[in-house]
Every structure is written in structure tokens, then in C-alpha cells.
Scaffold this motif. Structure first.
Motif, short mmCIF file in Angstrom:
data_model
loop_
_atom_site.label_atom_id
_atom_site.label_comp_id
_atom_site.label_asym_id
_atom_site.label_seq_id
_atom_site.Cartn_x
_atom_site.Cartn_y
_atom_site.Cartn_z
N ALA A 48 0.90 -1.07 -0.24
CA ALA A 48 -0.02 -0.08 -0.03
C ALA A 48 0.91 1.04 -0.62
O ALA A 48 0.17 1.91 -0.29
CB ALA A 48 -0.75 -0.11 1.47
N CYS A 50 3.79 1.73 -1.88
CA CYS A 50 3.92 2.23 -3.00
C CYS A 50 2.92 2.98 -3.76
O CYS A 50 3.59 4.30 -4.23
CB CYS A 50 4.76 1.17 -3.72
SG CYS A 50 5.47 -0.18 -3.17
N PRO A 51 1.63 3.37 -4.04
CA PRO A 51 1.05 3.85 -5.03
C PRO A 51 0.99 5.28 -3.77
O PRO A 51 0.86 6.11 -4.81
CB PRO A 51 -0.45 3.18 -4.53
CG PRO A 51 -0.79 2.12 -4.36
CD PRO A 51 0.64 1.74 -3.57
N LEU A 52 0.73 5.40 -2.62
CA LEU A 52 0.82 6.10 -1.33
C LEU A 52 1.97 7.04 -1.69
O LEU A 52 1.55 8.14 -2.51
CB LEU A 52 0.59 5.95 -0.10
CG LEU A 52 -0.76 5.30 0.28
CD1 LEU A 52 -0.73 4.42 1.47
CD2 LEU A 52 -1.83 6.67 -0.04
N HIS A 54 3.71 7.42 -4.14
CA HIS A 54 3.57 8.05 -6.07
C HIS A 54 2.67 8.75 -5.93
O HIS A 54 2.80 9.39 -7.07
CB HIS A 54 3.30 6.97 -6.63
CG HIS A 54 3.25 7.48 -8.00
ND1 HIS A 54 4.71 6.97 -8.43
CD2 HIS A 54 2.16 7.57 -8.89
CE1 HIS A 54 3.87 7.60 -9.66
NE2 HIS A 54 3.20 7.36 -10.44
N MET A 55 1.32 8.55 -4.68
CA MET A 55 0.73 10.29 -5.19
C MET A 55 1.24 10.95 -4.61
O MET A 55 0.89 12.01 -4.79
CB MET A 55 -0.91 9.40 -4.67
CG MET A 55 -1.59 8.68 -5.33
SD MET A 55 -3.00 8.07 -5.01
CE MET A 55 -2.78 8.41 -2.73
N HIS A 58 4.60 12.64 -5.61
CA HIS A 58 4.80 13.84 -7.53
C HIS A 58 3.02 13.90 -7.59
O HIS A 58 3.60 14.93 -8.81
CB HIS A 58 4.51 12.21 -8.37
CG HIS A 58 5.43 11.73 -8.56
ND1 HIS A 58 6.67 11.76 -9.09
CD2 HIS A 58 5.52 9.88 -7.67
CE1 HIS A 58 7.36 10.55 -8.94
NE2 HIS A 58 7.21 9.80 -8.55
#
Length: 80
Positions: A48, A50-52, A54-55, A58
């Protein structure tokens, strides 16, 4: 004379200190009482993250106010 009053850091405010103490006590309780459950959830927490990351990491990209067409106009035509 103009005095500049800087806002104190979050960690030095009463709310920040109390929040930190509550978070430490809650973490200690969870570790002592539910260690097996926390360790079982660890792989899912890593997935979990990883996408957090990334958001949130970036979010500043593409906000410079320059488009691709503007950058080509400023640089002029490229000839070999």
C-alpha cells in the motif's frame, strides 16, 4: 522596528506534543497486544505504501506553467 513573529513548529505546540504522546502510547499498545496481527499485515502495508508514495511525492510535477509547445517556441527550430 518591525518584529517578525515566526509560528512555532507543530512539534513544539501543545497539540503537537499531545498528538505525539498519544501516537507513541497507541503504537506501544498495538505492538504489545496485537504484535502477530501487525506482523501479518506488514507485507500489505508495504504494498500500500508504493501507490501512496507515488501520489504524494509526485504531486508537484506538471505545475510549472509551461507547456511543451511553449518550450519548443522559445528554443526555436532544431536543425541537425
Amino acid at each position: 522596528m518591525d518584529q517578525h513573529h515566526a509560528r512555532p513548529s507543530f512539534w513544539k505546540t501543545p497539540f503537537g506534543i499531545v498528538s505525539t504522546i498519544v501516537a507513541v502510547v497507541a503504537s506501544a499498545y498495538l505492538w504489545v497486544a496485537h504484535r502477530d496481527h501487525l506482523l501479518a499485515l506488514l507485507p500489505f502495508a508495504l504494498l500500500a505504501a508504493c501507490p501512496l508514495m507515488h501520489m504524494f511525492m509526485h504531486r508537484g510535477h506538471g505545475q510549472g506553467g509551461h507547456s511543451h509547445a511553449e518550450s519548443q517556441d522559445n528554443n526555436g527550430p532544431r536543425n541537425g
